[in-house]
Scaffold this motif. Sequence first.
Motif, PDB file in Angstrom:
ATOM      1  N   SER A  85       0.839  -1.207   0.000  1.00 16.66           N
ATOM      2  CA  SER A  85       0.000   0.000   0.000  1.00 16.66           C
ATOM      3  C   SER A  85       0.865   1.245   0.000  1.00 16.66           C
ATOM      4  CB  SER A  85      -0.916  -0.001   1.231  1.00 16.66           C
ATOM      5  OG  SER A  85      -1.780  -1.115   1.213  1.00 16.66           O
TER       6      SER A  85
ATOM      7  N   ILE B 134       2.263   1.764  -3.566  1.00 20.24           N
ATOM      8  CA  ILE B 134       1.251   2.353  -4.446  1.00 20.24           C
ATOM      9  C   ILE B 134       1.045   3.828  -4.110  1.00 20.24           C
ATOM     10  CG2 ILE B 134      -1.199   2.316  -5.059  1.00 20.24           C
ATOM     11  CD1 ILE B 134      -1.092  -0.739  -4.611  1.00 20.24           C
TER      12      ILE B 134
ATOM     13  N   THR C   7      -1.409   3.312 -11.833  1.00 17.84           N
ATOM     14  CA  THR C   7      -0.502   3.140 -10.694  1.00 17.84           C
ATOM     15  C   THR C   7      -0.637   1.754 -10.077  1.00 17.84           C
ATOM     16  OG1 THR C   7      -2.163   4.096  -9.191  1.00 17.84           O
ATOM     17  CG2 THR C   7      -0.515   5.596 -10.104  1.00 17.84           C
ATOM     18  N   GLU C   8      -1.790   1.095 -10.265  1.00 14.05           N
ATOM     19  CA  GLU C   8      -2.034  -0.213  -9.678  1.00 14.05           C
ATOM     20  C   GLU C   8      -2.359  -1.253 -10.745  1.00 14.05           C
ATOM     21  OE1 GLU C   8      -4.595  -0.348  -6.187  1.00 14.05           O
ATOM     22  OE2 GLU C   8      -4.649   1.838  -6.208  1.00 14.05           O
ATOM     23  N   LYS C   9      -1.902  -2.476 -10.501  1.00  9.71           N
ATOM     24  CA  LYS C   9      -2.162  -3.570 -11.436  1.00  9.71           C
ATOM     25  C   LYS C   9      -3.651  -3.873 -11.516  1.00  9.71           C
ATOM     26  CE  LYS C   9      -0.623  -8.240 -12.593  1.00  9.71           C
ATOM     27  NZ  LYS C   9       0.230  -9.395 -12.183  1.00  9.71           N
TER      28      LYS C   9
END
Length: 223
Positions: free
Chosen positions: A123, A126, A147-149
Motif C-alpha cells: 500500500s 502504491i 498506478t495499480e495492477k
Amino acid sequence: MSYVRNVKDILLHEEMTKEGEKLSYCCDICKKSFSQRGNLTTHKCISTGEKQYHCDICGKTFPGFSNLTTHKHIHTGEKPYHCDVCGKSFSQKCNLTTHTRIHSGMKPYHCDICGKSFTQKGSLTIHKRLHTGDKPYCCDICGKSFTEKGSLTAHKRLHTGEKPYHCDICGKSFTQKGSLTKHKHIHTGEKPYHCDICGKSFTEKGSLATQVRLHTGEKPYLW
C-alpha cells in the motif's frame, strides 16, 4: 565455480554450536547458519534457483517444503491461520499478520514524503506513486497507464467486454466488484451511506456527497 549443489552437499556442513547440543547448519556459499536442516535446504535452493518440492496437483515446484505446504492450501481451500479477535481465517501466516494490524491499528510503513502510514508495504509502494507520478502498468491496447495492477485489469475489461462479477439475485454482470456491491444494495434495500447533518441514507457514496453539498452550499462544478 557453480553454486548449484546437491542437497547431500548441504549436509556436509553440519557443525556443533557453542551449546554443544543444538546442531548448526552452515551454508557453504554465504556462511549463514541455521538451527534446522530444512531451513538451510530452503535457503540453498533459493540461492541457487534449485526447486526441490513439487505439487502433485498442478506440478508447480518450490524451493522449500513450507512453500509447497502454503501453496497447496490454494487447492484444498484450507485456512489454518485464525484471527483470535474476529475469527477470520487465512491460508497464509503473512496474511494473518497483516490482517491483525486492522485490530491493533499498527501501521509500520511510513511515507518519507508526506508522513502517511500504512498497514502493508504494498500500500505504501502504491501511495508513493501519487508523489512520483509513476504509472508502471500500461494497457497494451490503448496505451493508458495506471498506478495499480488491479486498475489496469479492470480497465482492460472495457476493451474485452468481460464482466466477471455476477449478481446472484438478478443475474446482471459487472466489470468491477465494487459495482456489483453497489448494485446489490438495490435488492437488499441497504443504504450504508448516511448524512450526519440530516440523517438521510443512500445506497451510493456519490449520492451522499451530492446531499452534503445541499447543506453546505458547495458548488464544485463551475460553468
